[in-house]
Scaffold this motif. Structure first.
Motif, PDB file in Angstrom:
ATOM      1  N   ARG A  13     -17.055  22.362   5.083  1.00 36.09           N
ATOM      2  CA  ARG A  13     -17.672  21.509   6.109  1.00 36.09           C
ATOM      3  C   ARG A  13     -16.654  20.532   6.693  1.00 36.09           C
ATOM      4  NH1 ARG A  13     -21.731  20.070   2.301  1.00 36.09           N
ATOM      5  NH2 ARG A  13     -23.369  21.606   2.373  1.00 36.09           N
ATOM      6  N   TYR A  16     -14.160  22.348   8.910  1.00 34.72           N
ATOM      7  CA  TYR A  16     -14.784  22.707  10.188  1.00 34.72           C
ATOM      8  C   TYR A  16     -14.911  21.472  11.083  1.00 34.72           C
ATOM      9  CZ  TYR A  16     -18.129  24.522  13.566  1.00 34.72           C
ATOM     10  OH  TYR A  16     -18.764  24.883  14.739  1.00 34.72           O
ATOM     11  N   ASP A  17     -15.411  20.382  10.511  1.00 36.76           N
ATOM     12  CA  ASP A  17     -15.582  19.144  11.287  1.00 36.76           C
ATOM     13  C   ASP A  17     -14.252  18.642  11.837  1.00 36.76           C
ATOM     14  OD1 ASP A  17     -18.310  19.147  10.863  1.00 36.76           O
ATOM     15  OD2 ASP A  17     -18.247  17.679   9.229  1.00 36.76           O
ATOM     16  N   VAL A  20     -13.105  20.922  14.798  1.00 37.73           N
ATOM     17  CA  VAL A  20     -13.759  20.717  16.098  1.00 37.73           C
ATOM     18  C   VAL A  20     -13.454  19.322  16.652  1.00 37.73           C
ATOM     19  CG1 VAL A  20     -15.537  22.472  15.774  1.00 37.73           C
ATOM     20  CG2 VAL A  20     -16.015  20.144  15.077  1.00 37.73           C
ATOM     21  N   TYR A  31     -16.510  31.485  11.859  1.00 42.60           N
ATOM     22  CA  TYR A  31     -17.897  31.569  11.393  1.00 42.60           C
ATOM     23  C   TYR A  31     -18.045  32.601  10.276  1.00 42.60           C
ATOM     24  CZ  TYR A  31     -18.935  28.434  15.204  1.00 42.60           C
ATOM     25  OH  TYR A  31     -18.955  27.339  16.031  1.00 42.60           O
ATOM     26  N   MET A  50     -26.365  26.995  10.795  1.00 36.38           N
ATOM     27  CA  MET A  50     -25.067  26.895  11.459  1.00 36.38           C
ATOM     28  C   MET A  50     -24.955  27.925  12.588  1.00 36.38           C
ATOM     29  SD  MET A  50     -21.263  27.867  10.108  1.00 36.38           S
ATOM     30  CE  MET A  50     -21.872  29.527   9.848  1.00 36.38           C
ATOM     31  N   GLU A  54     -24.405  26.066  16.027  1.00 35.57           N
ATOM     32  CA  GLU A  54     -23.009  25.730  16.284  1.00 35.57           C
ATOM     33  C   GLU A  54     -22.306  26.551  17.375  1.00 35.57           C
ATOM     34  OE1 GLU A  54     -20.751  23.256  15.359  1.00 35.57           O
ATOM     35  OE2 GLU A  54     -22.628  22.297  14.811  1.00 35.57           O
ATOM     36  N   VAL A  57     -23.275  25.206  20.757  1.00 31.33           N
ATOM     37  CA  VAL A  57     -22.767  23.848  20.952  1.00 31.33           C
ATOM     38  C   VAL A  57     -21.267  23.885  21.270  1.00 31.33           C
ATOM     39  CG1 VAL A  57     -22.269  21.671  19.748  1.00 31.33           C
ATOM     40  CG2 VAL A  57     -24.509  22.731  19.521  1.00 31.33           C
ATOM     41  N   ARG A  58     -20.550  24.787  20.630  1.00 26.24           N
ATOM     42  CA  ARG A  58     -19.089  24.863  20.785  1.00 26.24           C
ATOM     43  C   ARG A  58     -18.651  25.811  21.898  1.00 26.24           C
ATOM     44  NH1 ARG A  58     -18.703  20.324  18.484  1.00 26.24           N
ATOM     45  NH2 ARG A  58     -19.743  20.311  16.490  1.00 26.24           N
TER      46      ARG A  58
END
Length: 138
Positions: A13, A16-17, A20, A31, A50, A54, A57-58
């Motif tokens: 997590r 990934y955070d 981005v 993914y 997710m 996600e 959103v991305r």
């Protein structure tokens, strides 16, 4: 231990955070790796959530195989409800081939999950997705 040996969901997590936040756009491979980590740590709800949220959103268009990977991970953990949710995500983005549907239905048969298989078959047929007759009869 890193992500590869012992599934460390918190590390995944954070990675990934930071990715981005740093402006790096995730890919299907990103993914795929996250699904593997979540599946290995039995966090399939998080994996489904997710993939539901996600990529959009991305601004990422995940390859259909990523959704198939999630369906199969859910089935291996005997999580029929989550497998159905993941399959619906797949259907919303593509029309699975007869081979993909056959593989998914075969896993249901092998894992003695006839109710899940019947539900997935009904979803595939309702969506006009191809199913080989021999797979439907398993």
């Amino acid at each position: 231990g890193g992500c590869a040996h012992k599934p460390d969901v918190e590390l995944a997590r954070r990675f990934y955070d930071s990715m981005v936040k740093g402006g790096i756009r995730p890919s299907s491979a990103t993914y795929s790796i996250l699904i593997r980590v979540f599946a290995a740590s039995r966090s399939l709800d998080e994996a489904v959530d997710m993939l539901r949220l996600e990529p959009a959103v991305r601004g990422v268009e995940c390859e259909p195989r990523i959704y198939v990977q999630l369906v199969q991970a859910c089935l291996r953990e005997r999580q029929g409800r989550r497998a159905v949710e993941a399959y619906k995500l797949l259907l919303a983005r593509s029309s699975p081939t007869a081979a993909v549907n056959g593989s998914i239905l075969g896993a249901c048969a092998k894992l003695h999950m006839p109710d899940t298989g019947a539900e997935l078959l009904a979803l595939a047929e309702a969506a006009g997705s191809r199913v080989d007759r021999t797979d439907a009869e398993r």
